[in-house]
Design a protein around this motif. Structure first.
Motif, PDB file in Angstrom:
ATOM      1  N   GLU A 113       3.987   1.370  -1.342  1.00 41.70           N
ATOM      2  CA  GLU A 113       4.614   1.663  -2.601  1.00 41.70           C
ATOM      3  C   GLU A 113       3.566   2.111  -3.601  1.00 41.70           C
ATOM      4  O   GLU A 113       3.838   3.028  -4.314  1.00 41.70           O
ATOM      5  N   LYS A 114       2.200   1.737  -3.420  1.00 39.98           N
ATOM      6  CA  LYS A 114       1.134   2.076  -4.414  1.00 39.98           C
ATOM      7  C   LYS A 114       0.686   3.802  -4.120  1.00 39.98           C
ATOM      8  O   LYS A 114       0.780   4.390  -5.208  1.00 39.98           O
ATOM      9  N   HIS A 171       0.790  -0.986  -0.108  1.00 43.58           N
ATOM     10  CA  HIS A 171       0.024  -0.097   0.029  1.00 43.58           C
ATOM     11  C   HIS A 171       1.052   1.236   0.196  1.00 43.58           C
ATOM     12  O   HIS A 171       0.671   2.072  -0.579  1.00 43.58           O
ATOM     13  N   ASN A 187       2.988   5.873  -3.166  1.00 42.18           N
ATOM     14  CA  ASN A 187       4.262   6.582  -3.683  1.00 42.18           C
ATOM     15  C   ASN A 187       4.029   6.551  -5.089  1.00 42.18           C
ATOM     16  O   ASN A 187       4.486   7.768  -5.404  1.00 42.18           O
ATOM     17  N   SER A 188       3.605   5.950  -5.548  1.00 45.39           N
ATOM     18  CA  SER A 188       3.616   5.930  -7.188  1.00 45.39           C
ATOM     19  C   SER A 188       2.474   6.844  -7.678  1.00 45.39           C
ATOM     20  O   SER A 188       2.356   7.482  -8.529  1.00 45.39           O
ATOM     21  N   HIS A 189       1.441   6.986  -6.652  1.00 43.12           N
ATOM     22  CA  HIS A 189       0.267   7.929  -6.927  1.00 43.12           C
ATOM     23  C   HIS A 189       0.686   9.479  -6.602  1.00 43.12           C
ATOM     24  O   HIS A 189       0.171  10.274  -7.219  1.00 43.12           O
ATOM     25  N   LYS A 190       1.665   9.575  -5.649  1.00 47.06           N
ATOM     26  CA  LYS A 190       2.147  10.659  -5.217  1.00 47.06           C
ATOM     27  C   LYS A 190       3.018  11.319  -6.422  1.00 47.06           C
ATOM     28  O   LYS A 190       3.032  12.466  -6.677  1.00 47.06           O
ATOM     29  N   LEU A 191       3.561  10.577  -7.082  1.00 49.46           N
ATOM     30  CA  LEU A 191       4.400  11.247  -8.350  1.00 49.46           C
ATOM     31  C   LEU A 191       3.281  11.382  -9.506  1.00 49.46           C
ATOM     32  O   LEU A 191       3.800  12.591 -10.090  1.00 49.46           O
ATOM     33  N   LEU A 192       2.232  10.607  -9.513  1.00 49.74           N
ATOM     34  CA  LEU A 192       1.575  10.957 -10.527  1.00 49.74           C
ATOM     35  C   LEU A 192       0.567  12.417 -10.339  1.00 49.74           C
ATOM     36  O   LEU A 192       0.348  13.222 -11.172  1.00 49.74           O
TER      37      LEU A 192
END
Length: 71
Positions: free
Chosen positions: A49-50, A47, A52-57
């Protein structure tokens, strides 16, 4: 005068995008910090990691959205 109105509208939309993105970025960061305090297991790690990827988006899309949507 018409060109000035279009410019003002574009600046207002860009400001709204950036404000919404900053609020979402704050909420994601808050959620990540809360999850880091919990006991680590496979679900929590996935969760984080997910998120963190949304944060970049969230950081990239407010800049790209008005550019793509304008033409």
């Amino acid at each position: 005068m018409n060109e000035v109105n279009i410019t003002v509208v574009i600046l207002i939309l860009a400001t709204i995008h950036l404000v919404c993105a900053s609020v979402v970025l704050f909420l994601i960061s808050k959620s990540i910090n809360r999850l880091r305090k919990l006991k680590r297991n496979k679900y929590i790690f996935a969760h984080i990691e997910k998120l963190n990827s949304h944060k970049l988006l969230v950081m990239v899309l407010p800049l790209i959205g008005p550019i793509v949507g304008l033409p």
